[in-house]
Enzyme design. Structure first.
Site, mmCIF file in Angstrom:
data_model
loop_
_atom_site.group_PDB
_atom_site.id
_atom_site.type_symbol
_atom_site.label_atom_id
_atom_site.label_comp_id
_atom_site.label_asym_id
_atom_site.label_seq_id
_atom_site.Cartn_x
_atom_site.Cartn_y
_atom_site.Cartn_z
ATOM 1 C CE LYS A 139 -3.867 0.006 2.524
ATOM 2 N NZ LYS A 139 -4.767 -0.197 3.702
ATOM 3 C CB ILE A 140 2.170 3.427 -2.406
ATOM 4 C CG1 ILE A 140 3.270 2.366 -2.372
ATOM 5 C CG2 ILE A 140 2.775 4.812 -2.620
ATOM 6 C CD1 ILE A 140 4.094 2.273 -3.648
#
Length: 370
Positions: A139-140
């Site tokens: 997750k960014i």
């Protein structure tokens, strides 16, 4: 499996659980939700891990071992969380083998890096390598600095779940970052069919912020718009998705094996008890999307949720009309989105601080009992 969850799955919505803990893994709770509640994916974040580590004793032995080795708190967090995600990936591996768009488990880069592109890229690489499972997602956050990291990670063959999206314009930026990453990956000789991505568009927080402003305005017209902004905003965002993934640029990538970046509705637990507790699931049903929900929302939908068919495709105009009405009664929706992103990043960082505190407490406990 309840009839409601089956109907949701049959409508093409992937049900992902927005929670993960070692207790869920080791007690077969997660496996049970996969078998009985149509759960085909998991998302995690530092807040979830902080609660899991603070509430249970299942991390104690590993923490003690790492403390004995002299590892710092950051390394201990990394080892604890990547182990949980790796084990959850293994539980969901059969789901992934049946459909590579599902069976996914997400783990976030360090929140303090949200405004540092190069550090985010380095964190994504380290998490991807440590989990070492094809069904993992990194997750960014969709900050301006995160966009280049999304492109870089995708170009290296890392599957990314982009988080903290509130505005359609930022969503367009994220889709562009993903397509650019795919183009670079293709040039580098990567098999594009192995790269997957998800765009996590946040829902309930929009109503929380807008409703507060509508109630401050207080007019009958304003109050009639409560509880409508979040879904309207999501409908407009989905219209952008339809446009981008109907473009010539996308078709060229699809022709060489690329996967669409699947829309993921996040923050779908209802915050206002006056609202239907399934509204952010019911009102966002459309095929080939993900709805990642807290367990409470999952059980609520299993009990009394409704599937009314595709209520999203082609409805961007209806969503835009509601957002326009917000402006007419005095709500500055652009400011709402700025506030939500700023608060989102702040909450993101606060959750990391909470996780650090939880693990530090476990470390002190291990040192005392050593």
């Amino acid at each position: 499996m309840s009839d409601q969850l089956k109907a949701l799955t049959d409508a093409g919505v992937s049900i992902w659980l927005d929670d993960l803990s070692r207790e869920r893994i080791e007690t077969d709770n997660l496996a049970g939700l996969v078998a009985e509640k149509s759960v085909v994916g998991v998302t995690s974040n530092p807040t979830i891990f902080a609660a899991a580590i603070a509430d249970g004793e299942r991390y104690d032995a590993q923490v003690a071992q790492l403390v004995e080795k002299g590892e710092p708190v950051e390394r201990i967090i990394f080892d604890l969380t990547t182990e949980d995600v790796r084990n959850a990936c293994d539980i969901l591996r059969p789901t992934y083998e049946a459909d590579h768009a599902n069976g996914r488990v997400s783990i976030e880069v360090e929140p303090d890096l949200a405004n540092d592109t190069q550090a985010t890229i380095a964190s994504a690489r380290a998490l991807w390598a440590a989990v070492d499972r094809p069904n993992a997602l990194v997750k960014i956050p969709a900050t301006e600095e995160g966009l280049a990291a999304i492109t870089a990670a995708t170009a290296e063959g890392i599957s990314v779940n982009v988080t903290l999206m509130f505005s359609t314009q930022r969503y367009r930026d994220v889709m562009d970052a993903y397509l650019t990453g795919l183009e670079h990956a293709h040039e580098a000789g990567h098999d594009l069919s192995r790269i997957h991505s998800y765009g996590s568009f946040f829902v309930s927080r929009v109503d929380t912020e807008v409703d507060k402003r509508l109630e401050a305005i207080g007019s009958e017209t304003a109050l009639a718009l409560r509880g409508k902004a979040a879904v309207a905003n999501a409908l407009v965002a989905y219209g952008a998705f339809e446009e981008v993934f109907g473009s010539e640029r996308w078709r060229a990538l699809e022709a060489v094996g690329a996967n669409r970046q699947r829309p993921l509705w996040a923050s779908t637990g209802v915050k206002n008890p006056d609202y239907d507790d399934t509204m952010y699931v019911r009102d966002l049903v459309v095929a080939e999307t993900v709805n990642t929900m807290p367990e409470k929302t999952l059980h609520a939908f299993a009990d009394h949720g409704e599937v009314l068919g595709d209520v999203v495709t082609g409805r961007a105009g209806a969503g835009a009309a509601i957002l326009e009405r917000l402006g007419e009664v005095g709500v500055d929706f652009d400011d709402v989105l700025v506030v939500l992103e700023t608060e989102g990043v702040d909450k993101f960082k606060k959750s990391w601080s909470d996780l650090t505190d939880s693990v530090s407490a476990q470390m002190r406990k291990a040192e005392t009992s050593a």
